[in-house]
Design a protein around this motif. Structure first.
Motif, mmCIF file in Angstrom:
data_model
loop_
_atom_site.group_PDB
_atom_site.id
_atom_site.type_symbol
_atom_site.label_atom_id
_atom_site.label_comp_id
_atom_site.label_asym_id
_atom_site.label_seq_id
_atom_site.Cartn_x
_atom_site.Cartn_y
_atom_site.Cartn_z
ATOM 1 N N ARG A 181 82.708 113.302 -22.300
ATOM 2 C CA ARG A 181 81.991 112.074 -22.651
ATOM 3 C C ARG A 181 80.549 112.081 -22.158
ATOM 4 O O ARG A 181 79.686 111.433 -22.752
ATOM 5 N N GLU A 182 80.283 112.777 -21.070
ATOM 6 C CA GLU A 182 78.929 112.780 -20.532
ATOM 7 C C GLU A 182 77.941 113.372 -21.539
ATOM 8 O O GLU A 182 76.843 112.829 -21.741
ATOM 9 N N LYS A 183 78.340 114.431 -22.180
ATOM 10 C CA LYS A 183 77.474 115.049 -23.196
ATOM 11 C C LYS A 183 77.295 114.126 -24.388
ATOM 12 O O LYS A 183 76.185 113.992 -24.935
ATOM 13 N N LEU A 184 78.368 113.463 -24.808
ATOM 14 C CA LEU A 184 78.279 112.538 -25.933
ATOM 15 C C LEU A 184 77.412 111.327 -25.589
ATOM 16 O O LEU A 184 76.674 110.814 -26.439
ATOM 17 N N ASN A 185 77.503 110.868 -24.344
ATOM 18 C CA ASN A 185 76.662 109.739 -23.924
ATOM 19 C C ASN A 185 75.177 110.086 -24.010
ATOM 20 O O ASN A 185 74.357 109.270 -24.443
ATOM 21 N N GLN A 186 74.840 111.301 -23.586
ATOM 22 C CA GLN A 186 73.441 111.725 -23.664
ATOM 23 C C GLN A 186 72.959 111.827 -25.113
ATOM 24 O O GLN A 186 71.849 111.402 -25.447
ATOM 25 N N GLY A 187 73.798 112.393 -25.981
ATOM 26 C CA GLY A 187 73.423 112.475 -27.387
ATOM 27 C C GLY A 187 73.283 111.110 -28.034
ATOM 28 O O GLY A 187 72.357 110.866 -28.821
ATOM 29 N N LEU A 188 74.181 110.193 -27.698
ATOM 30 C CA LEU A 188 74.098 108.834 -28.231
ATOM 31 C C LEU A 188 72.854 108.114 -27.724
ATOM 32 O O LEU A 188 72.197 107.369 -28.464
ATOM 33 N N GLU A 189 72.497 108.353 -26.465
ATOM 34 C CA GLU A 189 71.289 107.736 -25.906
ATOM 35 C C GLU A 189 70.036 108.215 -26.618
ATOM 36 O O GLU A 189 69.124 107.421 -26.920
ATOM 37 N N LEU A 190 69.976 109.512 -26.910
ATOM 38 C CA LEU A 190 68.805 110.042 -27.616
ATOM 39 C C LEU A 190 68.701 109.484 -29.033
ATOM 40 O O LEU A 190 67.605 109.184 -29.517
ATOM 41 N N MET A 191 69.839 109.319 -29.704
ATOM 42 C CA MET A 191 69.824 108.815 -31.070
ATOM 43 C C MET A 191 69.342 107.361 -31.123
ATOM 44 O O MET A 191 68.660 106.953 -32.069
ATOM 45 N N ILE A 192 69.688 106.565 -30.130
ATOM 46 C CA ILE A 192 69.257 105.162 -30.120
ATOM 47 C C ILE A 192 67.827 105.033 -29.620
ATOM 48 O O ILE A 192 67.056 104.183 -30.090
ATOM 49 N N ASP A 193 67.442 105.877 -28.672
ATOM 50 C CA ASP A 193 66.135 105.739 -28.030
ATOM 51 C C ASP A 193 64.990 106.158 -28.942
ATOM 52 O O ASP A 193 63.866 105.659 -28.805
ATOM 53 N N SER A 194 65.247 107.051 -29.880
ATOM 54 C CA SER A 194 64.167 107.550 -30.746
ATOM 55 C C SER A 194 63.509 106.429 -31.552
ATOM 56 O O SER A 194 62.281 106.280 -31.525
#
Length: 276
Positions: A136-149
């Motif tokens: 989940r840690e990797k998925l959380n980082q990917g989800l954060e980047l997708m929203i933050d852009s």
């Protein structure tokens, strides 16, 4: 004349008080004030404390700069390995540019919420079930980047995104339970087989040692008798070991044929009397 001056001063003071009350604004510590003059952004963002605006001309909108905790509704999707799941998450974000949050987007909270839901569904479709459950840690980082852009242009900074729960169908839960049970049974059988192998090797070494020393077998037999007799008082029927018979047979073969105990004693006496 004096009364007119007093009346004018009172009227002026009243007008000033009304103007001041209409123009006065207080911005709290966790807020920033964005001022619009005749519909256009005017000046810099007002800092916390007491500030003044022009009544009927200026409009000030206060923006909260605290970290916002926004739950993302559960999204249902199909993973890359064709498993239907429901995943919900939570987004932590804050406004870093109050002017951009007011001017560039109509409602930054609603925009972040919709972007989080869309990104979560995209993450579900790109990931496998094992990744959703264990990585989940990797998925959380990917989800954060997708929203933050896209949120950067809205004056919003995504602080953290966490996947809360992954709901599986009941059939998938039962299948996973059977898989885990089978895996545990396999490991138990492997451990049991390894123990049997080690025990057989030790028994083979013990058998080899007893074969080289036949008397060890008799001692082991006596130890077994003592161990069994100590538990219950009962009659024991013990088999006579074949190795002991072989040991006696080899000892008998070492004595020359036709020689008795008396003959050996007489021979020993003669050898002592005729010594050098």
């Amino acid at each position: 004349m004096l009364e007119e001056l007093l009346t004018a001063a009172a009227a002026t003071g009243s007008a000033g008080a009304v103007y001041l009350s209409a123009a006065a604004r207080v911005v709290k510590q966790y807020e920033r004030g964005v001022v619009f003059r005749l519909g256009r952004l005017h000046g810099e963002v007002r800092r916390p404390g007491f500030t003044l605006i022009v009544p009927a001309v200026d409009r000030m909108r206060k923006v909260n700069m605290q970290i916002v905790t926004m739950p993302v509704p559960a999204q249902e999707g199909i993973t890359r390995d064709n498993v239907t799941v429901r995943v919900d998450a939570v987004v932590y974000f804050k406004v870093v540019d109050a002017a951009a949050a007011v001017v560039n987007v109509e409602d930054y909270r609603f925009a972040v919420s919709q972007m989080a839901q869309t990104s979560l569904r995209s993450i579900i479709g790109k990931s496998e079930l094992d990744d959703l459950l264990s990585d989940r840690e990797k998925l959380n980082q990917g989800l954060e980047l997708m929203i933050d852009s896209p949120a950067v242009g809205w004056g919003v900074q995504i602080d953290r995104v966490e996947i809360k729960d992954v709901s599986l169908p009941d059939t998938m839960k039962r299948s996973m339970a059977r898989q885990a049970e089978a895996d545990r049974e396999r490991r138990a059988r492997v451990i049991n087989a390894d123990a049997e192998l080690q025990a057989s090797r030790k028994l083979a070494e013990a058998a080899q040692q007893m074969a080289d020393t036949p008397s060890a077998l008799q001692l082991r037999l006596l130890q077994t008798v003592v161990a069994v007799a100590a538990e219950k008082n009962s009659t024991l029927v013990l088999p006579f070991p074949v190795e002991l018979l072989r040991f006696l047979e080899r000892a008998q073969q070492q004595i020359p044929p036709g020689t008795t105990r008396d003959t050996r004693d007489t021979r020993d006496t003669k050898e002592q009397s005729t010594g050098p």
